[in-house]
Scaffold this motif. Structure first.
Motif, PDB file in Angstrom:
ATOM      1  N   LEU A  62       0.832  -1.207   0.000  1.00 11.31           N
ATOM      2  CA  LEU A  62       0.000   0.000   0.000  1.00 11.31           C
ATOM      3  C   LEU A  62       0.867   1.259   0.000  1.00 11.31           C
ATOM      4  O   LEU A  62       0.538   2.245  -0.678  1.00 11.31           O
ATOM      5  N   ALA A  63       1.974   1.247   0.728  1.00 12.45           N
ATOM      6  CA  ALA A  63       2.876   2.399   0.764  1.00 12.45           C
ATOM      7  C   ALA A  63       3.486   2.655  -0.616  1.00 12.45           C
ATOM      8  O   ALA A  63       3.619   3.807  -1.044  1.00 12.45           O
ATOM      9  N   ILE A  64       3.834   1.600  -1.327  1.00  8.65           N
ATOM     10  CA  ILE A  64       4.401   1.749  -2.676  1.00  8.65           C
ATOM     11  C   ILE A  64       3.340   2.303  -3.626  1.00  8.65           C
ATOM     12  O   ILE A  64       3.622   3.210  -4.422  1.00  8.65           O
ATOM     13  N   LEU A  65       2.127   1.783  -3.538  1.00 12.49           N
ATOM     14  CA  LEU A  65       1.041   2.284  -4.384  1.00 12.49           C
ATOM     15  C   LEU A  65       0.725   3.749  -4.067  1.00 12.49           C
ATOM     16  O   LEU A  65       0.481   4.552  -4.968  1.00 12.49           O
ATOM     17  N   GLU A  66       0.757   4.087  -2.792  1.00 15.81           N
ATOM     18  CA  GLU A  66       0.497   5.464  -2.393  1.00 15.81           C
ATOM     19  C   GLU A  66       1.621   6.387  -2.858  1.00 15.81           C
ATOM     20  O   GLU A  66       1.377   7.501  -3.333  1.00 15.81           O
ATOM     21  N   GLY A  67       2.863   5.918  -2.758  1.00 22.59           N
ATOM     22  CA  GLY A  67       4.012   6.695  -3.210  1.00 22.59           C
ATOM     23  C   GLY A  67       3.985   6.971  -4.707  1.00 22.59           C
ATOM     24  O   GLY A  67       4.466   8.006  -5.173  1.00 22.59           O
ATOM     25  N   ALA A  68       3.410   6.060  -5.470  1.00 16.37           N
ATOM     26  CA  ALA A  68       3.277   6.244  -6.915  1.00 16.37           C
ATOM     27  C   ALA A  68       2.057   7.079  -7.266  1.00 16.37           C
ATOM     28  O   ALA A  68       1.851   7.417  -8.429  1.00 16.37           O
ATOM     29  N   GLY A  69       1.233   7.397  -6.278  1.00 13.64           N
ATOM     30  CA  GLY A  69       0.040   8.202  -6.518  1.00 13.64           C
ATOM     31  C   GLY A  69      -1.147   7.405  -7.021  1.00 13.64           C
ATOM     32  O   GLY A  69      -2.140   7.979  -7.450  1.00 13.64           O
ATOM     33  N   LEU A  70      -1.061   6.076  -6.982  1.00 10.04           N
ATOM     34  CA  LEU A  70      -2.141   5.232  -7.485  1.00 10.04           C
ATOM     35  C   LEU A  70      -3.249   5.010  -6.464  1.00 10.04           C
ATOM     36  O   LEU A  70      -4.344   4.603  -6.808  1.00 10.04           O
ATOM     37  N   VAL A  71      -2.931   5.261  -5.193  1.00  7.65           N
ATOM     38  CA  VAL A  71      -3.880   5.027  -4.103  1.00  7.65           C
ATOM     39  C   VAL A  71      -3.884   6.265  -3.215  1.00  7.65           C
ATOM     40  O   VAL A  71      -2.840   6.853  -2.951  1.00  7.65           O
ATOM     41  N   SER A  72      -5.072   6.653  -2.798  1.00  8.88           N
ATOM     42  CA  SER A  72      -5.175   7.741  -1.830  1.00  8.88           C
ATOM     43  C   SER A  72      -5.681   7.162  -0.518  1.00  8.88           C
ATOM     44  O   SER A  72      -6.304   6.107  -0.499  1.00  8.88           O
ATOM     45  N   ARG A  73      -5.392   7.850   0.556  1.00  8.22           N
ATOM     46  CA  ARG A  73      -5.834   7.376   1.867  1.00  8.22           C
ATOM     47  C   ARG A  73      -6.574   8.492   2.581  1.00  8.22           C
ATOM     48  O   ARG A  73      -6.266   9.661   2.418  1.00  8.22           O
ATOM     49  N   GLU A  74      -7.575   8.080   3.355  1.00 13.06           N
ATOM     50  CA  GLU A  74      -8.374   9.033   4.108  1.00 13.06           C
ATOM     51  C   GLU A  74      -8.645   8.436   5.485  1.00 13.06           C
ATOM     52  O   GLU A  74      -9.111   7.306   5.593  1.00 13.06           O
ATOM     53  N   LYS A  75      -8.340   9.190   6.502  1.00 14.92           N
ATOM     54  CA  LYS A  75      -8.564   8.735   7.873  1.00 14.92           C
ATOM     55  C   LYS A  75     -10.016   9.028   8.239  1.00 14.92           C
ATOM     56  O   LYS A  75     -10.493  10.151   8.127  1.00 14.92           O
ATOM     57  N   ARG A  76     -10.729   7.979   8.625  1.00 18.90           N
ATOM     58  CA  ARG A  76     -12.116   8.102   9.086  1.00 18.90           C
ATOM     59  C   ARG A  76     -12.203   7.459  10.454  1.00 18.90           C
ATOM     60  O   ARG A  76     -12.196   6.242  10.569  1.00 18.90           O
ATOM     61  N   GLY A  77     -12.250   8.287  11.467  1.00 19.04           N
ATOM     62  CA  GLY A  77     -12.244   7.759  12.830  1.00 19.04           C
ATOM     63  C   GLY A  77     -10.899   7.108  13.105  1.00 19.04           C
ATOM     64  O   GLY A  77      -9.857   7.700  12.896  1.00 19.04           O
ATOM     65  N   GLN A  78     -10.924   5.868  13.545  1.00 17.78           N
ATOM     66  CA  GLN A  78      -9.666   5.181  13.828  1.00 17.78           C
ATOM     67  C   GLN A  78      -9.187   4.349  12.646  1.00 17.78           C
ATOM     68  O   GLN A  78      -8.150   3.695  12.734  1.00 17.78           O
ATOM     69  N   PHE A  79      -9.912   4.352  11.529  1.00 16.04           N
ATOM     70  CA  PHE A  79      -9.548   3.547  10.363  1.00 16.04           C
ATOM     71  C   PHE A  79      -9.054   4.425   9.219  1.00 16.04           C
ATOM     72  O   PHE A  79      -9.521   5.550   9.049  1.00 16.04           O
TER      73      PHE A  79
END
Length: 157
Positions: A62-79
């Motif tokens: 997931l970190a590699i995908l996020e670093g390439a800009g292919l995945v975004s992450r959003e914090k919702r509560g504790q997840f």
């Protein structure tokens, strides 16, 4: 030493981004993660439930995908929810197809035996000659995805 112009610097950044994207797409588990995220956003635990590998390995992918800009992450509560970043992937792949020279071509024609085959009614069987098989899943995919219940998540509410 020569100074690089704005266009040259931008082209260099685009090449670096494309290189990161294609390196991220090179691994089968990461492509599988993207397939799962194409349907909806998922937490890391939900993504991990589709694989037999350890959770730290999933986090690394997931970190590699996020670093390439292919995945975004959003914090919702504790997840943390991960989602596919289509605005990055689509232009990159379209640009690659254009660079290779196949973006403007018409799609290949189906084989002769499929052209002449009668359209089948829903629920009827195909002959063995026209049966297409789905691509096989990577070895690290869990075979029983359909039978697995969704992972339970704790809620503070």
């Amino acid at each position: 030493m020569q100074k690089r112009g704005k266009k040259t610097a931008a082209a260099g950044r685009n090449e670096k981004l494309e290189q990161k994207i294609f390196q991220a797409l090179a691994a089968a588990p990461r492509r599988s993660i993207l397939r799962h995220l194409a349907a909806s956003s998922l937490t890391a635990g939900e993504i991990a439930s589709h694989f037999t590998m350890a959770k730290p390995s999933i986090s690394q992918h997931l970190a590699i995908l996020e670093g390439a800009g292919l995945v975004s992450r959003e914090k919702r509560g504790q997840f943390v929810h991960y989602a596919l970043a289509q605005k990055v992937l689509e232009p990159c792949l379209a640009g690659f197809l254009q660079d290779v020279g196949i973006a403007d071509r018409a799609p290949p024609a189906p084989p002769e035996d499929e052209k002449q085959a009668e359209p089948r009614a829903k629920g009827t069987a195909r002959s063995a000659s026209t049966e297409r098989t789905a691509p096989t899943e990577p070895a690290d995919m869990d075979a029983g995805n359909a039978e697995k219940p969704a992972p339970a998540q704790m809620s503070m509410f």
